[in-house]
Write a protein that holds these residues in place. Structure first.
Motif, PDB file in Angstrom:
ATOM      1  N   TYR A   1      -4.549   8.700  -2.401  1.00  0.00           N
ATOM      2  CA  TYR A   1      -3.840   7.722  -1.560  1.00  0.00           C
ATOM      3  C   TYR A   1      -3.110   8.492  -0.469  1.00  0.00           C
ATOM      4  O   TYR A   1      -2.298   9.381  -0.754  1.00  0.00           O
ATOM      5  CB  TYR A   1      -2.802   6.942  -2.380  1.00  0.00           C
TER       6      TYR A   1
ATOM      7  N   MET B   1      -2.111  -1.251  -5.448  1.00  0.00           N
ATOM      8  CA  MET B   1      -3.094  -1.265  -4.357  1.00  0.00           C
ATOM      9  C   MET B   1      -3.832  -2.605  -4.345  1.00  0.00           C
ATOM     10  O   MET B   1      -4.064  -3.193  -3.299  1.00  0.00           O
ATOM     11  CB  MET B   1      -4.040  -0.103  -4.587  1.00  0.00           C
TER      12      MET B   1
ATOM     13  N   GLU C   1      -6.573   3.964   0.160  1.00  0.00           N
ATOM     14  CA  GLU C   1      -7.286   4.781  -0.818  1.00  0.00           C
ATOM     15  C   GLU C   1      -8.430   5.474  -0.092  1.00  0.00           C
ATOM     16  O   GLU C   1      -9.308   4.819   0.481  1.00  0.00           O
ATOM     17  CB  GLU C   1      -7.834   3.898  -1.947  1.00  0.00           C
TER      18      GLU C   1
ATOM     19  N   SER D   1      -0.048   2.475  -9.826  1.00  0.00           N
ATOM     20  CA  SER D   1      -0.320   2.637  -8.388  1.00  0.00           C
ATOM     21  C   SER D   1      -1.637   1.935  -8.037  1.00  0.00           C
ATOM     22  O   SER D   1      -1.765   1.314  -6.982  1.00  0.00           O
ATOM     23  CB  SER D   1      -0.366   4.118  -8.007  1.00  0.00           C
TER      24      SER D   1
ATOM     25  N   THR E   1       1.192   4.200  -2.880  1.00  0.00           N
ATOM     26  CA  THR E   1       1.127   5.637  -2.599  1.00  0.00           C
ATOM     27  C   THR E   1       2.346   6.351  -3.203  1.00  0.00           C
ATOM     28  O   THR E   1       2.224   7.451  -3.748  1.00  0.00           O
ATOM     29  CB  THR E   1       1.044   5.872  -1.075  1.00  0.00           C
TER      30      THR E   1
ATOM     31  N   ARG F   1       1.737   6.731  -6.861  1.00  0.00           N
ATOM     32  CA  ARG F   1       0.760   7.802  -7.110  1.00  0.00           C
ATOM     33  C   ARG F   1       1.463   9.167  -7.030  1.00  0.00           C
ATOM     34  O   ARG F   1       1.292  10.028  -7.896  1.00  0.00           O
ATOM     35  CB  ARG F   1      -0.378   7.697  -6.082  1.00  0.00           C
TER      36      ARG F   1
ATOM     37  N   PHE G   1       0.841  -1.209   0.000  1.00  0.00           N
ATOM     38  CA  PHE G   1       0.000   0.000   0.000  1.00  0.00           C
ATOM     39  C   PHE G   1       0.872   1.253   0.000  1.00  0.00           C
ATOM     40  O   PHE G   1       0.548   2.254  -0.637  1.00  0.00           O
ATOM     41  CB  PHE G   1      -0.931   0.011   1.223  1.00  0.00           C
TER      42      PHE G   1
ATOM     43  N   TYR H   1      -1.334   3.129   4.709  1.00  0.00           N
ATOM     44  CA  TYR H   1      -1.608   3.916   3.502  1.00  0.00           C
ATOM     45  C   TYR H   1      -2.810   3.286   2.800  1.00  0.00           C
ATOM     46  O   TYR H   1      -2.837   2.066   2.595  1.00  0.00           O
ATOM     47  CB  TYR H   1      -0.371   3.948   2.599  1.00  0.00           C
TER      48      TYR H   1
END
Lengths: 341, 153
Positions: free
Chosen positions: B27, A286, B21, A282, A264, A267, A260, B19
């Motif tokens: 994010y 995820m 969404e 990204s 980030t 992103r 995760f 982290y």
């Protein structure tokens, strides 16, 4: 010991997802470089997978990040941050060095054994010689510690920090400390991102070691079938299976957590480099993290319910193998995109 | 992971950063409770208790030593324990037997206690009581081998 004056360096304490990336981020932010934790993680190619067995551990295990210390070195090399590092054979000199730096107003990071950080809950404390934290002051017989896993600035007895800095055993920190002496205010972050991504792809796909990267995930998927034969008893097997959940969920953010965080990073990198392809990656990362989380929950339930039939292990193994396929495809695509950035 | 799936509420779960969404598609990090602690920490302590009971029984019967008990509780191997105590693996193996335990020096015993982060006396006794609600605490003195055992409540 001479009585030391109490002092607190104005260091912004924050929680982070992981101790090494968080400690480095905190120090860089303090030095005037406003990088995020995912950026530090991505630039230093923090994402990885390693399955291994060592005489230092009673059971095989895995890690889902790069080798401890590599985030510090990665940031140093790719952003031009200069860290001063030192080890001290003499424990008194090691402690004096911290006091001397605090007197100069310099927050100083140390590598410690997690076990002696008694401000953390008992269930978190395990012997692990790669826990990073930052000393930002002292009060009476205690140091003030900015630890990424603590909600507040923590107080730690000098004796506990000494034990933590000199625990012996594998990868003994031997009083290791570090602090930045030069933090560039305008480093070439774009170039650092590109290098970080390329190195991460190389590490995940091409390192010629069967325990590392995608090959490491495949090895894990095969070796987990042998776990029932390696455990002392059913409780032990349950504990080790549930540790998959610990390693993927909680401790050091875990595999899902790291995925995760890497999502980030991608992103943020897509915005920084104005690269829409990284945004898509990204989103894919995820989803990879979500699948790791499902594995983690599956393993935790298996462990708690002592559900150890061969079918269950086979299913777990297959789930992990599918992750290897997904990560292989992901990093192959990412490597292709990285060439165009 | 979606923010709503990551959120773990409830008291007594230590906070951690994840982290996720967020609802707006961005994010970023959130602070949340621990899924693991909320769901599985009792199981973790139950297993530790079982190990403790098993090895206290063995110690009582002269089949194991407190070094073995703490080694199992802390998930250390003989190799790792030797490295931490600063002695050879051969010596650790010896200290795992009741006969070998008797021959240990106080200095080595103190080093074991440091590694396990317990008072030295814990390597020679177990405190047992039927009363609940007692607070039992070993209070350090300037003598590293001598503690006051405070029993209150």
């Amino acid at each position: 010991m001479n009585k030391m004056n109490d002092l607190v360096i104005p260091f912004e304490h924050r929680m982070f997802a992981h101790c090494e990336s968080g400690t480095v981020t905190g120090l860089l932010n303090h030095g005037g470089l406003p990088l995020t934790e995912p950026m530090v993680f991505g630039i230093s190619s923090g994402i990885l997978f390693l399955y291994f067995k060592t005489p230092a551990l009673p059971f095989p295990t895995f890690v889902v990040r790069n080798f401890p210390g590599q985030m510090i070195r990665g940031v140093s090399r790719r952003l031009g941050v200069k860290f001063s590092t030192a080890k001290y054979r003499d424990q008194k000199k090691g402690e004096d060095a911290i006091d001397a730096l605090l007197d100069k107003g310099i927050p100083v990071a140390c590598r410690t054994d997690f076990y002696y950080m008694d401000y953390l809950p008992a269930y978190m404390r395990a012997h692990f010689n790669f826990h990073y934290l930052t000393i930002v002051g002292r009060k009476g017989s205690k140091f003030l510690v900015s630890d990424c896993y603590s909600t507040e600035l923590a107080e730690l007895e000098r004796e506990s920090l000494r034990k933590g800095r000199y625990p012996g055993g594998s990868f003994d920190p031997r009083g290791f400390l570090f602090y930045p002496v030069r933090v560039p205010q305008n480093p070439d972050i774009d170039a650092a991102i590109r290098k970080g991504i390329k190195a991460a792809c190389f590490n995940m796909l091409r390192l010629p070691v069967k325990q590392v990267g995608v090959k490491g995930i495949r090895l894990f998927s095969k070796k987990i079938m042998e776990w029932p034969g390696m455990a002392r008893n059913e409780d032990h097997l349950s504990h080790e299976i549930m540790k998959i959940n610990i390693l993927l969920e909680d401790q050091g953010t875990g595999g899902a957590g790291y995925r995760f965080m890497y999502a980030t990073f991608l992103r943020q990198a897509s915005e920084k480099l104005n690269a829409p392809a990284l945004r898509e990656m990204s989103e894919r990362m995820m989803l990879v993290g979500d699948d790791w989380r499902r594995i983690s929950i599956y393993a935790a339930r298996m462990g708690k319910n002592h559900d150890f039939g061969e079918t269950k292990f086979r299913e777990l193994s297959e789930k992990i193998a599918r992750q290897a396929d997904a990560e292989e495809k992901f990093f192959t695509d990412l490597a292709r995109i990285a060439k165009t950035l | 992971m979606k923010e709503k799936d990551a959120r773990v509420e409830g008291k007594d779960t230590h906070q951690l950063v994840m982290y996720v969404e967020k609802d707006d598609g961005s994010y970023d990090s959130i602070m949340t409770g621990s899924y693991l602690v909320k769901n599985y920490v009792d199981d973790f302590w139950d297993k530790k208790k079982k190990i403790e009971d098993e090895f206290l029984g063995k110690i009582k019967n002269g089949e194991a030593t407190p070094i073995m008990l703490y080694m199992m509780l802390e998930e250390l191997t003989e190799v790792e324990l030797a490295g931490r105590v600063g002695i050879s693996v051969r010596k650790v193996k010896k200290h795992l037997t009741p006969e070998g335990f008797e021959t240990m020096t106080l200095r080595t015993l103190k080093r074991y206690a440091e590694v396990f982060d317990v008072p030295v006396v814990n390597l020679m006794q177990a405190v047992v009581t039927k009363k609940s609600g007692l607070q039992i605490r070993a209070e350090k003195t300037k003598n590293p081998l001598f503690y006051f055992l405070r029993i209150e409540g």
